[in-house]
Design an enzyme around this catalytic site. Structure first.
Site, PDB file in Angstrom:
ATOM      1  N   ASP A  56       0.836  -1.194   0.000  1.00  0.00           N
ATOM      2  CA  ASP A  56       0.000   0.000   0.000  1.00  0.00           C
ATOM      3  C   ASP A  56       0.872   1.246   0.000  1.00  0.00           C
ATOM      4  O   ASP A  56       1.679   1.455   0.909  1.00  0.00           O
ATOM      5  CB  ASP A  56      -0.895  -0.023   1.248  1.00  0.00           C
ATOM      6  CG  ASP A  56      -1.810   1.186   1.326  1.00  0.00           C
ATOM      7  OD1 ASP A  56      -2.950   1.079   0.843  1.00  0.00           O
ATOM      8  OD2 ASP A  56      -1.386   2.226   1.880  1.00  0.00           O
ATOM      9  N   TYR A  61       2.780   9.815   0.067  1.00  0.00           N
ATOM     10  CA  TYR A  61       3.842   9.188   0.873  1.00  0.00           C
ATOM     11  C   TYR A  61       5.218   9.343   0.211  1.00  0.00           C
ATOM     12  O   TYR A  61       6.238   9.268   0.872  1.00  0.00           O
ATOM     13  CB  TYR A  61       3.594   7.688   1.054  1.00  0.00           C
ATOM     14  CG  TYR A  61       2.279   7.292   1.658  1.00  0.00           C
ATOM     15  CD1 TYR A  61       1.472   8.200   2.336  1.00  0.00           C
ATOM     16  CD2 TYR A  61       1.824   5.972   1.542  1.00  0.00           C
ATOM     17  CE1 TYR A  61       0.260   7.813   2.870  1.00  0.00           C
ATOM     18  CE2 TYR A  61       0.616   5.574   2.089  1.00  0.00           C
ATOM     19  CZ  TYR A  61      -0.168   6.496   2.741  1.00  0.00           C
ATOM     20  OH  TYR A  61      -1.366   6.106   3.263  1.00  0.00           O
ATOM     21  N   LYS A  91      -2.832   5.846  -4.074  1.00  0.00           N
ATOM     22  CA  LYS A  91      -3.926   6.773  -3.754  1.00  0.00           C
ATOM     23  C   LYS A  91      -3.734   8.123  -4.423  1.00  0.00           C
ATOM     24  O   LYS A  91      -2.612   8.619  -4.556  1.00  0.00           O
ATOM     25  CB  LYS A  91      -4.021   6.969  -2.227  1.00  0.00           C
ATOM     26  CG  LYS A  91      -4.117   5.664  -1.453  1.00  0.00           C
ATOM     27  CD  LYS A  91      -4.216   5.878   0.038  1.00  0.00           C
ATOM     28  CE  LYS A  91      -3.935   4.600   0.793  1.00  0.00           C
ATOM     29  NZ  LYS A  91      -2.495   4.302   0.887  1.00  0.00           N
ATOM     30  N   HIS A 124      -7.737   9.428  -1.785  1.00  0.00           N
ATOM     31  CA  HIS A 124      -7.117   9.400  -0.459  1.00  0.00           C
ATOM     32  C   HIS A 124      -7.989  10.068   0.610  1.00  0.00           C
ATOM     33  O   HIS A 124      -8.146   9.538   1.713  1.00  0.00           O
ATOM     34  CB  HIS A 124      -5.748  10.089  -0.534  1.00  0.00           C
ATOM     35  CG  HIS A 124      -4.782   9.609   0.495  1.00  0.00           C
ATOM     36  ND1 HIS A 124      -3.411   9.649   0.310  1.00  0.00           N
ATOM     37  CD2 HIS A 124      -4.957   9.080   1.727  1.00  0.00           C
ATOM     38  CE1 HIS A 124      -2.803   9.156   1.380  1.00  0.00           C
ATOM     39  NE2 HIS A 124      -3.716   8.819   2.251  1.00  0.00           N
TER      40      HIS A 124
END
Length: 326
Positions: A56, A61, A91, A124
């Site tokens: 994931d 990120y 996302k 997200h």
């Protein structure tokens, strides 16, 4: 090192009948973005070795590139035969939750990963930003309401084009799921939400079950190490007692409880021993009495979403953002 086989949950809303592995490795490192790409890559390779197949990530990120490199290295090392053995989730960040920005955003994600397709692409957060920025903290002057219908149509197009096998959402309340479903041609396959013994998400789980949407739990151990996380899960006396009685770690008891609730979950750890420990939850079970004790733990949401709340923004309080689910 023996590899453990991880069960899957069918994604009912996807055109092809396939499953999401119930356990995935999360790659979010706070604060964003992580500069420790080497640790992320090594953790992913360690996880593949012990049986993880779901990974994931997210544009925010900034670990997509590390994940992509780890996947290609795993193939070259013979740990997996091809990318098709893996389930990769990414996302769409808030600056890209505009109808015209969704397609370029997924194309950029695929470029970062070095992959031709995702298994799952999620919105997200149910909010938009005016400017194309992945910086933290978020500039609250740039918060905008999200065009649910237009953004979801663009997500559907990504699936139709084969850029992702499934589409879904993250951090959506029951009311926001209903809003999305009112105009969706393809329903979301997944809603990824904070869920653990201290925030059990009963209402969201019940709605998603009725609608055929798989719930994926993030922060199943309470989000320690995040700006908003707490020790409420890892220092919970009820969980400690059950763990001691079973000869398991408290983390294993949490993850087993989440698994027995019929949801999938992602756990972030870059520690090799904990990566291995977290997968050792499929050959034992909790007793009905133990489940009952966990179900009775007092409830409190960890992440209140203050990053997305502003007097001039679309959400002016946590109650508004979560539609009362706090």
């Amino acid at each position: 090192m023996d590899s453990i086989s991880i069960p899957g949950l069918p994604l009912l809303a996807s055109p092809s009948s396939y499953s999401i592995p119930v356990l995935g490795l999360g790659t979010a490192v706070y604060p964003f973005p992580t500069s420790d790409q080497i640790s992320a890559k090594e953790a992913i390779l360690s996880a593949i070795k012990v049986g993880y197949r779901h990974f994931d990530t997210a544009a925010a990120y900034q670990t997509e590139q590390a994940l992509g490199e780890a996947i290609h290295e795993a193939i070259s090392l013979g740990l997996i035969k091809s990318r098709d053995e893996l389930f990769v989730t990414s996302k769409l960040w808030c600056c890209d939750t505009h109808p015209h920005r969704v397609l370029p955003a997924i194309q950029n994600t695929l470029k970062n990963l070095g992959l031709e397709y995702l298994n799952l692409y999620l919105i997200h957060w149910p909010v938009s930003l005016k400017t194309p920025s992945y910086d933290f903290p978020i500039n609250k002057d740039h918060l905008l309401p999200m065009d649910f219908k237009g953004v979801w149509e663009a997500m559907e197009e990504c699936q139709k084009l084969g850029l992702t096998q499934s589409i879904g959402v993250s951090n959506f309340s029951c009311q926001k799921i209903e809003t999305l479903l009112a105009t969706a041609k393809i329903p979301p396959a997944v809603n990824q939400v904070e869920m653990n013994p201290v925030w059990q998400q009963k209402k969201v789980r019940e709605l998603c079950k009725r609608k055929g949407i798989v719930v994926t739990a993030y922060s199943p151990l309470g989000g320690q190490g995040t700006p908003w996380g707490s020790n409420a899960v890892m220092e919970c006396e009820v969980l400690k007692q059950i763990a001691d009685a079973k000869g398991k770690s408290l983390a294993q008891v949490c993850l087993r409880w989440v698994y027995e609730k019929g949801v999938s979950f992602v756990v972030k750890s870059f520690n090799k021993e904990r990566i291995k420990e977290n997968v050792e939850i499929f050959d034992w079970e909790l007793s009905p009495e133990e489940v009952e004790k966990i179900d009775q733990i007092p409830q409190k949401r960890g992440y209140q979403a203050f990053d997305f709340i502003a007097d001039q923004g679309p959400y002016k309080s946590p109650e508004e953002f979560w539609d009362g689910e706090i």
